[in-house]
Design a protein around this motif. Structure first.
Motif, PDB file in Angstrom:
ATOM      1  N   LYS A 139       8.987  -9.151   2.470  1.00  8.88           N
ATOM      2  CA  LYS A 139       8.008  -9.918   3.238  1.00  8.88           C
ATOM      3  C   LYS A 139       6.697 -10.130   2.483  1.00  8.88           C
ATOM      4  CE  LYS A 139       9.789  -8.508   7.776  1.00  8.88           C
ATOM      5  NZ  LYS A 139       9.463  -7.836   9.064  1.00  8.88           N
ATOM      6  N   LEU A 140       6.587  -9.546   1.296  1.00  5.38           N
ATOM      7  CA  LEU A 140       5.349  -9.675   0.532  1.00  5.38           C
ATOM      8  C   LEU A 140       5.551 -10.358  -0.816  1.00  5.38           C
ATOM      9  CD1 LEU A 140       3.776  -6.119   1.097  1.00  5.38           C
ATOM     10  CD2 LEU A 140       3.334  -8.219   2.384  1.00  5.38           C
ATOM     11  N   GLU A 141       6.804 -10.526  -1.233  1.00  4.09           N
ATOM     12  CA  GLU A 141       7.058 -10.993  -2.593  1.00  4.09           C
ATOM     13  C   GLU A 141       6.569 -12.413  -2.847  1.00  4.09           C
ATOM     14  OE1 GLU A 141      11.204 -10.937  -3.377  1.00  4.09           O
ATOM     15  OE2 GLU A 141      11.752 -12.233  -1.691  1.00  4.09           O
ATOM     16  N   GLU A 142       6.349 -13.189  -1.784  1.00  8.64           N
ATOM     17  CA  GLU A 142       5.872 -14.549  -1.993  1.00  8.64           C
ATOM     18  C   GLU A 142       4.349 -14.646  -1.897  1.00  8.64           C
ATOM     19  OE1 GLU A 142       6.367 -16.793   2.153  1.00  8.64           O
ATOM     20  OE2 GLU A 142       8.233 -15.910   1.432  1.00  8.64           O
ATOM     21  N   THR A 143       3.680 -13.504  -1.800  1.00 15.23           N
ATOM     22  CA  THR A 143       2.222 -13.478  -1.725  1.00 15.23           C
ATOM     23  C   THR A 143       1.633 -13.243  -3.110  1.00 15.23           C
ATOM     24  OG1 THR A 143       2.341 -12.512   0.500  1.00 15.23           O
ATOM     25  CG2 THR A 143       0.228 -12.375  -0.645  1.00 15.23           C
ATOM     26  N   PRO A 144       0.656 -14.050  -3.539  1.00 19.11           N
ATOM     27  CA  PRO A 144      -0.003 -13.768  -4.822  1.00 19.11           C
ATOM     28  C   PRO A 144      -0.580 -12.355  -4.816  1.00 19.11           C
ATOM     29  CG  PRO A 144      -0.639 -15.928  -3.999  1.00 19.11           C
ATOM     30  CD  PRO A 144       0.126 -15.263  -2.890  1.00 19.11           C
ATOM     31  N   PRO A 145      -0.432 -11.608  -5.898  1.00 21.58           N
ATOM     32  CA  PRO A 145      -0.873 -10.204  -5.918  1.00 21.58           C
ATOM     33  C   PRO A 145      -2.313  -9.996  -5.481  1.00 21.58           C
ATOM     34  CG  PRO A 145       0.484 -10.648  -7.833  1.00 21.58           C
ATOM     35  CD  PRO A 145       0.279 -11.967  -7.140  1.00 21.58           C
ATOM     36  N   ARG A 146      -3.209 -10.934  -5.817  1.00 20.26           N
ATOM     37  CA  ARG A 146      -4.616 -10.700  -5.480  1.00 20.26           C
ATOM     38  C   ARG A 146      -4.871 -10.766  -3.978  1.00 20.26           C
ATOM     39  NH1 ARG A 146      -8.199 -14.948  -4.604  1.00 20.26           N
ATOM     40  NH2 ARG A 146      -7.372 -17.059  -4.808  1.00 20.26           N
ATOM     41  N   HIS A 147      -3.899 -11.247  -3.213  1.00 21.32           N
ATOM     42  CA  HIS A 147      -4.049 -11.297  -1.760  1.00 21.32           C
ATOM     43  C   HIS A 147      -3.373 -10.116  -1.061  1.00 21.32           C
ATOM     44  CE1 HIS A 147      -6.088 -15.129  -1.394  1.00 21.32           C
ATOM     45  NE2 HIS A 147      -5.218 -15.695  -2.204  1.00 21.32           N
ATOM     46  N   LEU A 148      -2.826  -9.174  -1.813  1.00 27.24           N
ATOM     47  CA  LEU A 148      -2.149  -8.025  -1.219  1.00 27.24           C
ATOM     48  C   LEU A 148      -3.143  -6.881  -1.029  1.00 27.24           C
ATOM     49  CD1 LEU A 148       1.236  -8.027  -3.190  1.00 27.24           C
ATOM     50  CD2 LEU A 148       0.898  -8.576  -0.774  1.00 27.24           C
ATOM     51  N   ALA A 149      -3.496  -6.622   0.221  1.00 29.78           N
ATOM     52  CA  ALA A 149      -4.456  -5.557   0.508  1.00 29.78           C
ATOM     53  C   ALA A 149      -3.912  -4.193   0.082  1.00 29.78           C
ATOM     54  CB  ALA A 149      -4.799  -5.551   2.000  1.00 29.78           C
ATOM     55  N   LEU A 150      -2.611  -3.981   0.248  1.00 28.06           N
ATOM     56  CA  LEU A 150      -2.016  -2.695  -0.123  1.00 28.06           C
ATOM     57  C   LEU A 150      -2.104  -2.462  -1.629  1.00 28.06           C
ATOM     58  CD1 LEU A 150       1.177  -2.645   2.138  1.00 28.06           C
ATOM     59  CD2 LEU A 150      -1.040  -1.592   2.564  1.00 28.06           C
ATOM     60  N   LEU A 151      -1.999  -3.529  -2.391  1.00 25.92           N
ATOM     61  CA  LEU A 151      -2.155  -3.401  -3.841  1.00 25.92           C
ATOM     62  C   LEU A 151      -3.596  -3.011  -4.177  1.00 25.92           C
ATOM     63  CD1 LEU A 151      -0.174  -3.733  -6.191  1.00 25.92           C
ATOM     64  CD2 LEU A 151      -1.074  -6.041  -6.527  1.00 25.92           C
ATOM     65  N   GLY A 152      -4.530  -3.522  -3.395  1.00 23.73           N
ATOM     66  CA  GLY A 152      -5.926  -3.129  -3.579  1.00 23.73           C
ATOM     67  C   GLY A 152      -6.143  -1.654  -3.291  1.00 23.73           C
ATOM     68  N   ASP A 153      -5.462  -1.135  -2.260  1.00 22.49           N
ATOM     69  CA  ASP A 153      -5.553   0.296  -1.959  1.00 22.49           C
ATOM     70  C   ASP A 153      -5.031   1.130  -3.124  1.00 22.49           C
ATOM     71  OD1 ASP A 153      -6.521  -0.340   0.542  1.00 22.49           O
ATOM     72  OD2 ASP A 153      -4.593  -0.082   1.563  1.00 22.49           O
ATOM     73  N   LEU A 154      -3.900   0.709  -3.670  1.00 24.34           N
ATOM     74  CA  LEU A 154      -3.292   1.446  -4.775  1.00 24.34           C
ATOM     75  C   LEU A 154      -4.186   1.395  -6.015  1.00 24.34           C
ATOM     76  CD1 LEU A 154      -0.658   2.995  -5.424  1.00 24.34           C
ATOM     77  CD2 LEU A 154       0.247   0.868  -6.353  1.00 24.34           C
ATOM     78  N   ARG A 155      -4.756   0.235  -6.275  1.00 23.02           N
ATOM     79  CA  ARG A 155      -5.661   0.108  -7.422  1.00 23.02           C
ATOM     80  C   ARG A 155      -6.882   1.010  -7.245  1.00 23.02           C
ATOM     81  NH1 ARG A 155      -6.393  -5.057  -7.331  1.00 23.02           N
ATOM     82  NH2 ARG A 155      -8.231  -4.992  -6.001  1.00 23.02           N
ATOM     83  N   GLU A 156      -7.400   1.093  -6.031  1.00 22.19           N
ATOM     84  CA  GLU A 156      -8.569   1.944  -5.783  1.00 22.19           C
ATOM     85  C   GLU A 156      -8.253   3.410  -6.050  1.00 22.19           C
ATOM     86  OE1 GLU A 156     -11.534   3.287  -2.116  1.00 22.19           O
ATOM     87  OE2 GLU A 156     -10.347   1.442  -1.928  1.00 22.19           O
TER      88      GLU A 156
END
Length: 501
Positions: free
Chosen positions: A98-115
């Motif tokens: 459900k997330l694979e078609e979302t550009p990475p910069r719009h993934l809030a969960l990816l932002g959490d992981l990066r933080e």
């Protein structure tokens, strides 16, 4: 043991993990190999334990308390292990159905992981007891920009030491001859005011507090995480990636739980299916032949659909949008539903017509203290890189001058003051000649069009497209991010009847 590779040397592992943007593929791959060794027993990888640790690390990243604690003490104590867990967790997030078609910069969960990664690596660096590492990082963080008073052949940071005369804590010792503008550490701003300078001068040295070093490093690490993730994606084979996403479970379950609870704010940052569809339609129109469809032109749903039907997208999320919009009618319904969007104008009639403009979507603002801050725009950073080696074409020069002239702080400035600042900016490039540059600036300022001051080029301009990294990859827009005055938008309204966001 000599400091040779991240695989067999702790210092090298710390260095590569700390500065991934400045390392090659071989070193980054060796960093990952070092991390994988933590799950090797008798030359056999404990895959179940690896999966469990990836699940735990990634799911813990979704908790703000975990991310905060990692800023105080490391959550993971080895840089290689941290690199593996953070990047493989990111792959699991990006590959969720459900997330694979979302550009990475719009993934809030990816932002959490990066933080969590940034806080963790910063804590590891802070606790590392060999200050040589801090000096090497400082070489990157405080190095002079190209053209800034010439290169410095020696070290940027010669020591990390205490100076009781300046206060408690450690300071980076930087020779004045090597000091750049980045060394002017300041306290936090109060409103629009610059904070007090915290750096100190003594014995031809500049002493910068380590607190400024850590602040600048966190900013570096946020960007560098993308480099680390790209290296991991390139290292994984399709079979390995499929195995990873097919066998992990906790990350998928947690994401599914967010969906079931309707907590879309936990999943996406400013991204919806409607925005995906609209951006895809606009990209298709931009790619179409002029006789098929164009931006800023009133067209029917059929004409726009023809452009979409001929579009060959590079991104998976765009392909999904193309597949979902199967008829001119469905395209028209999408645009009608988004008629309040700044990029869409709908003319209601027996046959609706639609006018699309360059996609605008809450662009991130840029604060301009001096003209060099313009290079925070990725397109201008790319232009800057080109101008290091080549003289500008006139349109590059025109755009830089007009973009600067339209900034709010120059609306009441004298021409002489403006020219002086622009000459300071242009002096960063080797082709700079003071007399020629002043003549060129004056020429551009005097070159009005129909009695109006020409506008700077926007993102959709063909000449800017040479430097554009892609709207889906960029959080900025020229008209939306820079502090332009209302007069610019009023002039735009006179041309297009719509103000960009």
């Amino acid at each position: 043991m000599s400091r040779t590779t991240p695989l067999n040397d702790e210092y090298m592992a710390y260095r590569v993990a700390a500065l991934p943007r400045d390392e090659g593929e071989v070193q980054l791959t060796q960093l990952f190999e070092r991390g994988y060794q933590h799950w090797m027993v008798d030359d056999t990888q404990e895959t179940e334990k690896l999966l469990a640790d990836i699940d735990r690390f990634t799911c813990d990243a979704f908790a703000p308390s975990t991310r905060r604690k990692a800023a105080e003490r490391p959550y993971v104590n080895d840089p290689g292990m941290l690199a593996v867990l953070a990047t493989l967790g990111a792959v699991c997030i990006m590959d969720h159905p459900k997330l694979e078609e979302t550009p990475p910069r719009h993934l809030a969960l990816l932002g959490d992981l990066r933080e969590l990664y940034v806080n963790n690596i910063a804590s590891l660096i802070r606790e590392y007891d060999d200050f040589t590492l801090h000096q090497e990082i400082a070489e990157i963080l405080y190095a002079k920009e190209p053209g800034e008073d010439g290169p410095h052949s020696g070290r940027v940071c010669t020591d990390v030491t205490t100076r009781s005369a300046f206060g408690d804590g450690y300071y980076l010792e930087i020779p004045l001859v090597a000091a750049s503008r980045k060394c002017l550490a300041r306290t936090d701003r109060d409103g629009d005011q610059q904070g007090e300078i915290q750096a100190h001068v003594a014995d031809n040295q500049l002493y910068v507090p380590v607190s400024d070093f850590m602040t600048k490093y966190r900013s570096y690490a946020e960007d560098a995480f993308g480099r680390l993730l790209t290296a991991q994606e390139e290292a994984l084979t399709p079979k390995q990636r499929s195995w990873l996403t097919a066998n992990e479970s906790a990350i998928t379950e947690r994401i599914d739980r967010f969906f079931r609870a309707g907590q879309t704010h936990r999943l996406w940052e400013n991204w919806t299916r409607q925005k995906r569809d609209l951006l895809t339609i606009i990209n298709a129109v931009k790619a179409a032949d002029a006789d098929t469809a164009q931006l800023d032109k009133s067209q029917t749903a059929r004409e726009l659909y023809d452009a979409l039907d001929a579009y060959e997208p590079d991104q998976l999320w765009e392909q999904h949008a193309c597949d979902a919009i199967s008829t001119p009618r469905s395209l028209g319904n999408i645009l009608s539903a988004m008629q309040n969007h700044a990029s869409v104008t709908v003319e209601q009639a027996w046959q609706n017509r639609y006018t699309l403009t360059e996609y605008s979507d809450d662009a991130q603002p840029i604060h301009i203290d001096d003209l060099e801050d313009l290079f925070e725009l990725p397109c201008l950073a790319a232009m800057d890189e080109r101008l290091q080696d080549k003289k500008p074409v006139r349109k590059d020069l025109f755009n830089l001058v007009r973009m600067a002239w339209w900034l709010s702080q120059y609306r009441d400035a004298s021409t002489a003051e403006f020219i002086s600042d622009v000459k300071d900016l242009f002096s960063r490039w080797s082709w700079y000649d003071e007399e020629i540059t002043e003549y060129q600036i004056r020429y551009e300022l005097e070159n009005e069009i129909d009695g109006e001051i020409p506008l700077p080029m926007n993102c959709s301009n063909d000449d800017m497209q040479r430097y554009c990294i892609g709207r889906d990859q960029c959080p900025y827009s020229i008209y939306g991010s820079l502090p332009f005055p209302d007069e610019l938008y009023e002039q735009l309204d006179g041309h297009s009847k719509s103000r960009p966001n």
